[in-house]
Design an enzyme around this catalytic site. Structure first.
Site, PDB file in Angstrom:
ATOM      1  N   GLY B 127       2.145   2.146  -3.625  1.00 20.24           N
ATOM      2  CA  GLY B 127       1.869   3.558  -3.349  1.00 20.24           C
ATOM      3  C   GLY B 127       2.717   4.459  -4.219  1.00 20.24           C
ATOM      4  O   GLY B 127       3.694   5.052  -3.758  1.00 20.24           O
ATOM      5  N   SER B 129       1.066   6.462  -7.271  1.00 23.22           N
ATOM      6  CA  SER B 129       0.280   7.597  -7.769  1.00 23.22           C
ATOM      7  C   SER B 129      -0.175   8.518  -6.641  1.00 23.22           C
ATOM      8  O   SER B 129      -0.452   8.072  -5.525  1.00 23.22           O
ATOM      9  CB  SER B 129      -0.969   7.099  -8.497  1.00 23.22           C
ATOM     10  OG  SER B 129      -0.607   6.216  -9.521  1.00 23.22           O
ATOM     11  N   SER B 161      -4.518   0.225  -5.102  1.00 22.66           N
ATOM     12  CA  SER B 161      -5.344  -0.983  -5.092  1.00 22.66           C
ATOM     13  C   SER B 161      -5.018  -1.823  -3.870  1.00 22.66           C
ATOM     14  O   SER B 161      -3.846  -2.009  -3.539  1.00 22.66           O
ATOM     15  CB  SER B 161      -5.094  -1.819  -6.350  1.00 22.66           C
ATOM     16  OG  SER B 161      -5.337  -1.050  -7.497  1.00 22.66           O
ATOM     17  N   GLU B 244       9.453  -8.511 -15.643  1.00 22.16           N
ATOM     18  CA  GLU B 244       8.469  -9.506 -16.028  1.00 22.16           C
ATOM     19  C   GLU B 244       8.569  -9.907 -17.512  1.00 22.16           C
ATOM     20  O   GLU B 244       8.158 -10.979 -17.904  1.00 22.16           O
ATOM     21  CB  GLU B 244       7.087  -8.973 -15.626  1.00 22.16           C
ATOM     22  CG  GLU B 244       5.958  -9.923 -15.799  1.00 22.16           C
ATOM     23  CD  GLU B 244       5.261  -9.653 -17.088  1.00 22.16           C
ATOM     24  OE1 GLU B 244       5.355 -10.521 -17.965  1.00 22.16           O
ATOM     25  OE2 GLU B 244       4.668  -8.582 -17.248  1.00 22.16           O
ATOM     26  N   SER B 381      -1.289   5.263 -19.169  1.00 20.54           N
ATOM     27  CA  SER B 381      -2.480   5.383 -20.018  1.00 20.54           C
ATOM     28  C   SER B 381      -2.140   5.151 -21.487  1.00 20.54           C
ATOM     29  O   SER B 381      -0.975   5.132 -21.876  1.00 20.54           O
ATOM     30  CB  SER B 381      -3.081   6.782 -19.876  1.00 20.54           C
ATOM     31  OG  SER B 381      -2.309   7.705 -20.625  1.00 20.54           O
TER      32      SER B 381
HETATM   33  C1  LIG Z   1      -8.041   0.313 -11.661  1.00 16.19           C
HETATM   34  C2  LIG Z   1      -6.843   1.121 -11.327  1.00 16.19           C
HETATM   35  C3  LIG Z   1      -5.952   0.657 -10.388  1.00 16.19           C
HETATM   36  C4  LIG Z   1      -4.837   1.412 -10.035  1.00 16.19           C
HETATM   37  N1  LIG Z   1      -3.995   0.922  -9.067  1.00 16.19           N
HETATM   38  C5  LIG Z   1      -2.943   1.686  -8.669  1.00 16.19           C
HETATM   39  C6  LIG Z   1      -2.099   1.241  -7.602  1.00 16.19           C
HETATM   40  O1  LIG Z   1      -2.302   0.188  -7.026  1.00 16.19           O
HETATM   41  N2  LIG Z   1      -1.071   2.027  -7.238  1.00 16.19           N
HETATM   42  C7  LIG Z   1      -0.807   3.211  -7.848  1.00 16.19           C
HETATM   43  O2  LIG Z   1       0.169   3.846  -7.480  1.00 16.19           O
HETATM   44  N3  LIG Z   1      -1.584   3.673  -8.865  1.00 16.19           N
HETATM   45  C8  LIG Z   1      -2.643   2.934  -9.277  1.00 16.19           C
HETATM   46  N4  LIG Z   1      -3.469   3.391 -10.285  1.00 16.19           N
HETATM   47  C9  LIG Z   1      -3.223   4.722 -10.817  1.00 16.19           C
HETATM   48  C10 LIG Z   1      -2.752   4.774 -12.247  1.00 16.19           C
HETATM   49  O3  LIG Z   1      -1.427   4.386 -12.366  1.00 16.19           O
HETATM   50  C11 LIG Z   1      -3.005   6.197 -12.746  1.00 16.19           C
HETATM   51  O4  LIG Z   1      -4.399   6.376 -12.815  1.00 16.19           O
HETATM   52  C12 LIG Z   1      -2.393   6.472 -14.087  1.00 16.19           C
HETATM   53  O5  LIG Z   1      -1.002   6.540 -13.989  1.00 16.19           O
HETATM   54  C13 LIG Z   1      -2.941   7.778 -14.694  1.00 16.19           C
HETATM   55  O6  LIG Z   1      -2.776   8.842 -13.823  1.00 16.19           O
HETATM   56  P1  LIG Z   1      -3.998   9.817 -13.468  1.00 16.19           P
HETATM   57  O7  LIG Z   1      -5.114   8.961 -13.032  1.00 16.19           O
HETATM   58  O8  LIG Z   1      -3.506  10.843 -12.560  1.00 16.19           O
HETATM   59  O9  LIG Z   1      -4.426  10.472 -14.834  1.00 16.19           O
HETATM   60  P2  LIG Z   1      -3.760  11.753 -15.517  1.00 16.19           P
HETATM   61  O10 LIG Z   1      -2.296  11.560 -15.571  1.00 16.19           O
HETATM   62  O11 LIG Z   1      -4.278  12.976 -14.900  1.00 16.19           O
HETATM   63  O12 LIG Z   1      -4.323  11.611 -16.969  1.00 16.19           O
HETATM   64  C14 LIG Z   1      -5.618  12.120 -17.373  1.00 16.19           C
HETATM   65  C15 LIG Z   1      -5.691  12.033 -18.884  1.00 16.19           C
HETATM   66  O13 LIG Z   1      -4.670  12.857 -19.454  1.00 16.19           O
HETATM   67  C16 LIG Z   1      -3.861  12.121 -20.331  1.00 16.19           C
HETATM   68  N5  LIG Z   1      -2.472  12.575 -20.254  1.00 16.19           N
HETATM   69  C17 LIG Z   1      -1.726  12.803 -19.150  1.00 16.19           C
HETATM   70  N6  LIG Z   1      -0.477  13.146 -19.479  1.00 16.19           N
HETATM   71  C18 LIG Z   1      -0.416  13.149 -20.822  1.00 16.19           C
HETATM   72  C19 LIG Z   1       0.603  13.400 -21.779  1.00 16.19           C
HETATM   73  N7  LIG Z   1       1.856  13.714 -21.421  1.00 16.19           N
HETATM   74  N8  LIG Z   1       0.282  13.276 -23.067  1.00 16.19           N
HETATM   75  C20 LIG Z   1      -0.954  12.931 -23.464  1.00 16.19           C
HETATM   76  N9  LIG Z   1      -1.964  12.682 -22.625  1.00 16.19           N
HETATM   77  C21 LIG Z   1      -1.687  12.782 -21.318  1.00 16.19           C
HETATM   78  C22 LIG Z   1      -3.992  10.687 -19.850  1.00 16.19           C
HETATM   79  O14 LIG Z   1      -3.748   9.782 -20.899  1.00 16.19           O
HETATM   80  C23 LIG Z   1      -5.431  10.637 -19.388  1.00 16.19           C
HETATM   81  O15 LIG Z   1      -6.254  10.366 -20.488  1.00 16.19           O
HETATM   82  C24 LIG Z   1      -4.595   2.654 -10.649  1.00 16.19           C
HETATM   83  C25 LIG Z   1      -5.495   3.127 -11.604  1.00 16.19           C
HETATM   84  C26 LIG Z   1      -6.611   2.381 -11.942  1.00 16.19           C
HETATM   85  C27 LIG Z   1      -7.553   2.922 -12.958  1.00 16.19           C
END
Ligand SMILES: Cc1cc2nc3c(=O)[nH]c(=O)nc-3n(C[C@H](O)[C@H](O)[C@H](O)COP(=O)(O)OP(=O)(O)OC[C@H]3O[C@@H](n4cnc5c(N)ncnc54)[C@H](O)[C@@H]3O)c2cc1C
Lengths: 349, 398
Positions: B127, B129, B161, B244, B381
């Site tokens: 937990g 994000s 997840s 890891e 990302s």
């Molecule tokens: C399949 C899957 C499983 C997941 N499982 C978990 C989980 O179990 N637990 C958990 O806590 N999280 C989980 N996540 C969440 C994941 O860690 C986040 O989706 C990730 O950190 C991106 O955050 P966001 O989705 O808020 O995207 P955002 O941060 O909003 O990003 C949106 C876009 O903006 C870009 N961006 C953002 N900041 C910047 C920057 N500073 N510079 C350039 N570009 C930027 C990103 O690259 C992306 O393209 C999961 C995600 C997925 C897809």
């Protein structure tokens, strides 16, 4: 399994780097490219004295007694320095002569290893049109050869045969003009039934070594391009901040380093497979060539972009790398040919 | 420099290979039902555990195998080579929760949780994000205040997840809203059956319920569940990241390599106007390039693990490898969809149509293609990876 250099290998590489930084700095490379080829003579001779041309030649034959791995480190540094000169042909000639017997060969070997004879490399496929081997004579029509104009010898790889030709022999025609890559100038070479002594070596084996070493050279250059871009992007300011703080530039630099790292890992692995005579060495060499060509060509282009208008000038070094990248692509099999080799392997699978 | 493994390492490889071959489950459930998947993973993990293979990178004193870095690398390579299934639902416990407790937990926390995680008895979720804290994780806002012996949590997590099948959660909460954002976070073990927790599954683009939203309404968590010091949760979370050390990447590499082989199989049996797709020069070269890149990925991984083995610290190139892998995986899957052409549109979800021995995974490409989108988003990302490479590896200004 350990793909990092030993302390001794690190020391060798560091000493080669400091040699090249003092003897062949970019200012000298530039002078050579701008029409003062004699500027290479002193560093070349010095490299011979230091044993650089015979690193992998056993010590009983006058070499240093290391392996192709240390040669790889040498070529990485040569690429980093964008060193001009027929290094590859000369080092491969030292390999080819290592097992040769007889006084004449021994003298040749000594000359090559000492840097007294510079050797340009010619790679011709067997049956290529215009090429013909008859008795001890070799004929070749109009081939583009790097560094031929200032070489004493030509190392001719033809099928699996290896031959040496003296450029002073009757029937050797070498003509040079305006060239694209001035740090590795090509010339057009024709041989008309010239004496060509056959050496007891395998051209296939030499091509493999040559591929590994030229990949290492490309790796060194690709990594250097990352350094040049990062250095410039850290000091050049626009909009009140260093351009390296803009993500478009930062991410381009990140991609450059990914490419350089991928090429380096592939090249190290391939060279080790070559040393160990692994079954998949040809595949690994093809992998290295594809990745190294990608890294060199693309990093050279990105480095121009990162330098802006300055990158487009003759004064900036960026263009020398752009041009050398094309020289690399063209020798010992283009990426396309190596991709086809990998594809053939996939078809067989 | 050497690509050969020592005789002892080769013996380890032979032992691992023989065991995996003899024991790997082959009855992977076709169902996407997480409860079914969980039961499957638990059974498989217990088998690994009872044979002494669980927690390959965990220290021996916590019941792990305590393998050397090179042995870990060999293990993951053999595991993937045998196409043994990853116990996916147990991933967070084995690779995040457990290691965090090992690094920062109290003796009681370790005694309670580590043996259960290792045996596969408990499922953990992560937990971290939140709706407004993704890439900028440190901006998380889920509040926690102390009340007697309890921490009272209110807020929301997202993309968690396996939250709907987990017993425990590694939860990051804000305990000091006044402090600078990295300094006011606490890492706490949250029981997922606590009162006030509501879990809503979120459907992914491939149509599966893989992750969830989790809501916390004055959820009471005992203070003894705090791991590390209060307000020091950022450091606790980061300490796990270095655990890891990149060895598990070999499993990804081997699986991706198989995916390229699958791609060649697909191209071998898929006809174009001029003959098999694999005989088309352009397609063959594109597949060959991917094959070369996946091979380079292996060499990069070997090199990075070599560096770590030598220096003892995780290699700075981890982000380079991750970025290279995630984009490569997308290119592989995308080329498969291109070769499939209109056939892609007609694939049934069970993935059986058109399957043959020569092309055993034909039906899986649609799912693989969609799943690959997550690899440049989850766990940092691709843009964030490039920032990290630019700033931490290359030293460019922020
Ligand atoms: C399949 C899957 C499983 C997941 N499982 C978990 C989980 O179990 N637990 C958990 O806590 N999280 C989980 N996540 C969440 C994941 O860690 C986040 O989706 C990730 O950190 C991106 O955050 P966001 O989705 O808020 O995207 P955002 O941060 O909003 O990003 C949106 C876009 O903006 C870009 N961006 C953002 N900041 C910047 C920057 N500073 N510079 C350039 N570009 C930027 C990103 O690259 C992306 O393209 C999961 C995600 C997925 C897809």
């Amino acid at each position: 399994m350990d793909l990092t250099p030993t302390a001794e290998q690190e020391a060798i590489q560091a000493s080669i780097r400091s040699f090249l930084e003092s003897e062949l700095p970019m200012s000298r490379v530039r002078a050579i490219a701008e029409g003062a080829p004699q500027e290479l003579e002193a560093p070349w001779r010095r490299a011979g004295e230091l044993g650089f041309f015979g690193l992998a030649v056993p010590s009983q034959h006058g070499g240093t007694g290391y392996s192709v791995i240390e040669e790889m480190l040498l070529f990485e540094e040569l690429g980093r320095a964008l060193a001009p000169g027929p290094w590859l042909g000369t080092v491969l000639a030292a390999h080819a002569l290592a097992k040769a017997k007889g006084d004449r060969e021994a003298a040749r070997r000594a000359d090559v290893q000492a840097g007294r004879s510079r050797v340009a490399l010619i790679d011709v496929e067997e049956g290529a049109s215009g090429s013909e081997a008859k008795d001890d004579r070799f004929t070749l029509r109009d081939l583009v050869v790097a560094d031929a104009a200032r070489a004493e010898l030509l190392l001719v790889l033809h099928g699996d045969a290896v031959r040496l030709v003296e450029t002073s022999a009757a029937g050797v025609g070498i003509s040079s003009g305006q060239v694209f890559d001035a740090t590795r100038p090509v010339a057009r070479v024709s041989l008309e039934a010239v004496p060509a002594e056959r050496l007891p070596a395998s051209a296939h084996a030499l091509r493999r070594i040559g591929t590994a070493l030229s990949c290492a050279e490309a790796v060194g250059a690709s990594a250097r391009l990352v350094e040049l871009s990062v250095a410039y992007a850290s000091v050049r300011e626009q909009f009140g901040r260093p351009i390296g703080s803009f993500q478009a530039v930062k991410h381009r630099c990140a991609d450059m380093s990914v490419r350089a790292e991928a090429a380096r890992a592939a090249t190290i692995y391939a060279t080790l497979s070559l040393r160990d005579e692994s079954d998949d060495r040809d595949f690994q060499l093809s992998v290295a060539k594809v990745l190294a060509a990608d890294a060199f060509v693309q990093n050279a282009a990105d480095n121009v972009q990162n330098h802006g208008g300055m990158g487009y000038t003759w004064e900036c070094d960026a263009h020398f790398f752009v041009k050398r990248a094309r020289s690399f692509e063209a020798i010992l099999g283009s990426s396309r040919r190596h991709l086809d080799a990998i594809a053939a392997r996939l078809r067989g699978a | 420099m050497d690509i050969r493994f020592t005789p002892a390492e080769e013996r380890f490889r032979a032992e691992a290979r023989a065991w995996i071959e003899a024991n790997k489950p082959t009855d992977l459930p076709d169902s996407r039902d997480l409860a079914v998947r969980r039961d499957f993973d638990v059974a498989w993990q217990r088998k690994l555990h009872d044979a002494g293979w669980a927690g390959i990178s965990w220290p021996k004193e916590y019941g792990g195998r305590g393998a050397t870095l090179i042995e870990q690398l060999i293990w993951f390579e053999e595991f993937a080579r045998a196409d043994a299934p990853e116990p996916a639902t147990l991933f967070v416990g084995l690779n995040h929760g457990g290691p965090t407790l090992i690094a920062c937990g109290t003796d009681e926390q370790k005694a309670e949780h580590l043996p259960r995680i290792l045996r596969g008895d408990t499922v953990w979720c992560q937990g971290f994000s939140e709706p407004n804290a993704g890439s900028d994780l440190a901006g998380l806002q889920t509040r926690a205040v102390f009340d007697g012996d309890d921490l009272v949590v209110t807020g929301q997590k997202i993309w968690t997840s396996f939250a709907n099948i987990a017993e425990w959660q590694e939860l990051l909460v804000r305990t000091d809203p006044e402090a600078p954002k990295h300094k006011g976070i606490t890492w706490v073990i949250c029981p997922m059956d606590a009162k006030g927790i509501e879990i809503r599954p979120i459907r992914t683009m491939s149509g599966h319920d893989e992750f969830c939203e989790v809501f916390y309404d004055e959820v009471r968590i005992p203070r003894r569940n705090v791991v590390g010091r209060i307000n020091d949760g950022w450091r606790v979370a980061m300490s796990t990241l270095s655990f890891e050390r990149g060895t598990a990447f070999l499993a990804h590499q081997v699986r991706l390599c198989r995916m390229v082989e699958d791609l060649a199989s697909l191209a071998r049996v898929t006809p174009l106007a001029t003959g098999a797709a694999l005989d088309d020069v352009e397609i063959a070269r594109r597949i060959a390039r991917l094959r070369a890149e996946v091979e380079a990925l292996r060499s990069m991984t070997y090199r990075s693990v070599s560096k770590t083995a030598r220096t003892g610290v995780p290699s700075a190139e981890a982000s380079i490898i991750r970025l290279f892998f995630s984009e490569l995986q997308q290119r592989v899957a995308a080329l498969a969809t291109e070769i499939l052409g209109v056939d892609l549109l007609d694939l049934d979800p069970a993935g059986s149509r058109g399957r043959s021995d020569a092309d055993p995974v034909r039906g899986e490409w649609a799912w693989r293609f969609l799943a690959a989108f997550s690899s440049t988003i989850a766990a940092g990302s691709k843009d964030i990876q490039r920032n990290i490479i630019g700033e931490r590896v290359l030293g460019l200004p922020r």
